[in-house]
Design an enzyme around this catalytic site. Structure first.
Site, PDB file in Angstrom:
ATOM      1  N   ASP A  86       0.824  -1.218   0.000  1.00  0.00           N
ATOM      2  CA  ASP A  86       0.000   0.000   0.000  1.00  0.00           C
ATOM      3  C   ASP A  86       0.853   1.262   0.000  1.00  0.00           C
ATOM      4  OD1 ASP A  86       0.558   0.661   2.899  1.00  0.00           O
ATOM      5  OD2 ASP A  86      -0.452  -1.254   3.153  1.00  0.00           O
ATOM      6  N   GLU A 106       7.084  -6.422  -2.690  1.00  0.00           N
ATOM      7  CA  GLU A 106       5.708  -6.829  -2.386  1.00  0.00           C
ATOM      8  C   GLU A 106       5.354  -8.014  -3.288  1.00  0.00           C
ATOM      9  OE1 GLU A 106       2.732  -5.933  -0.475  1.00  0.00           O
ATOM     10  OE2 GLU A 106       2.026  -7.652  -1.651  1.00  0.00           O
ATOM     11  N   ASP A 137       8.843 -12.164  -4.194  1.00  0.00           N
ATOM     12  CA  ASP A 137       8.703 -12.841  -2.911  1.00  0.00           C
ATOM     13  C   ASP A 137       9.735 -12.281  -1.925  1.00  0.00           C
ATOM     14  OD1 ASP A 137       8.834 -14.595  -0.791  1.00  0.00           O
ATOM     15  OD2 ASP A 137       8.607 -16.393  -2.023  1.00  0.00           O
ATOM     16  N   ASP A 155       6.549  -5.299   6.758  1.00  0.00           N
ATOM     17  CA  ASP A 155       5.148  -4.871   6.844  1.00  0.00           C
ATOM     18  C   ASP A 155       4.296  -5.956   6.200  1.00  0.00           C
ATOM     19  OD1 ASP A 155       2.715  -3.674   6.882  1.00  0.00           O
ATOM     20  OD2 ASP A 155       3.203  -2.098   5.442  1.00  0.00           O
ATOM     21  N   THR A 157       1.283  -9.236   6.171  1.00  0.00           N
ATOM     22  CA  THR A 157      -0.034  -9.618   6.679  1.00  0.00           C
ATOM     23  C   THR A 157       0.182 -10.540   7.879  1.00  0.00           C
ATOM     24  OG1 THR A 157      -0.016 -11.401   5.064  1.00  0.00           O
ATOM     25  CG2 THR A 157      -1.161  -9.394   4.438  1.00  0.00           C
TER      26      THR A 157
END
Ligand code: AG3
Length: 275
Positions: A86, A106, A137, A155, A157
């Site tokens: 994001d 990301e 990855d 950062d 999940t």
């Protein structure tokens, strides 16, 4: 008709928000991605049913992931963000004038694409000249890096789905190798109410690899329990022993020099998790 979104934070507890409309929904190669407009928190990114960020409270998480390690390191020039598609952490990283290069790795390009579209004030700095964005990855990127970065920020999940490898001791060992001799890293490590074992386990693993390991907290209303933790591993610089002269003024809404220190003062039940 009223529309409400619930994230079931556990099997027995959830958080519910009133939704104005759905902006985008798709199954990407990695996860279910939903972008919705909420009444209370503005636009919100949801991955696999879990709240990732909202326009209203994103600043807390992004400032605390970025500024605590970046002020801990005396001269961060080359930094890496793992995950964080994001762009919120990158936006904060770029507030540090010493930073010459910021790499974002990301795994899911769709997170970047839809954040740019619907969360422009969060993702807006991803096109800055100092930033290199790699859709790749993060675990493999770390495995292939050596003695390269001053600061690494994870950062991710939660440790389910695509991020499961990012909570392993092997990953922290890789981070140590990817960092320079006085490098600092931080990872988001969930909350002490519903995932206490995760905090305990990550602290134990990081302690075995980094001479300085610490935990700090922040209040994030849309994340499970509202009380979030971050684990720092550092090779040389102690985040709670920073000279006052090291802090310089940057524009923030949550982070301050005093809050940096205060964030490491833990409630006793959290302190007990990392003894
Ligand atoms: N990454 C961590 C979000 C974890 C929230 N967990 C949940 N809702 N169950 C956030 C990414 C922001 N850049």
């Amino acid at each position: 008709m009223e529309l409400w979104f619930t994230e079931k934070q556990t099997d027995r507890f959830g958080i519910t928000m009133k939704i104005k409309r759905t902006l985008h929904t798709e199954q990407t190669d990695f996860q279910k991605l939903d972008m919705v407009e909420t009444e209370e928190f503005g636009n919100m990114l949801v991955l696999d049913g879990m709240v990732m960020t909202t326009q209203k409270d994103e600043f807390v998480y992004h400032e605390m992931v970025a500024h605590v390690p970046l002020f801990t390191h005396p001269n961060p020039e080359n930094v890496l963000v793992v995950g964080g598609g994001d762009g919120g952490v990158i936006r904060e990283v770029l507030k540090h004038p010493s930073v010459k290069k910021a790499t974002l790795v990301e795994i899911d390009g769709k997170v970047i694409e839809y954040s740019k579209k619907y969360l422009p004030e969060i993702a807006g700095m991803l096109d800055d000249a100092r930033v290199e964005v790699k859709v790749d990855d993060g675990f493999m990127h770390i495995a292939n890096s050596e003695n390269e970065y001053d600061v690494i920020m994870v950062d991710s999940t939660e440790p389910v789905g695509p991020a499961v490898n990012l909570f392993t001791k092997g990953f922290y060992a890789g981070i140590s190798k990817a960092l320079k001799g006085d490098g600092v890293f931080v990872a988001q490590t969930d909350n002490p109410w519903f995932t206490p074992e995760l905090i305990t386990n990550v602290q134990r693993d990081v302690k075995e690899i980094f001479p300085i390991t610490r935990l700090y907290i922040a209040n994030i209303p849309t994340y499970p329990s509202g009380l979030w933790t971050f684990t720092i591993g550092s090779k040389k610089h102690d985040p709670i022993a920073i000279e006052d002269s090291r802090f310089h003024d940057i524009e923030t809404k949550y982070y301050t020099k005093d809050l940096h220190k205060a964030a490491f003062t833990l409630p006793r039940f959290v302190e007990d998790l990392i003894k």
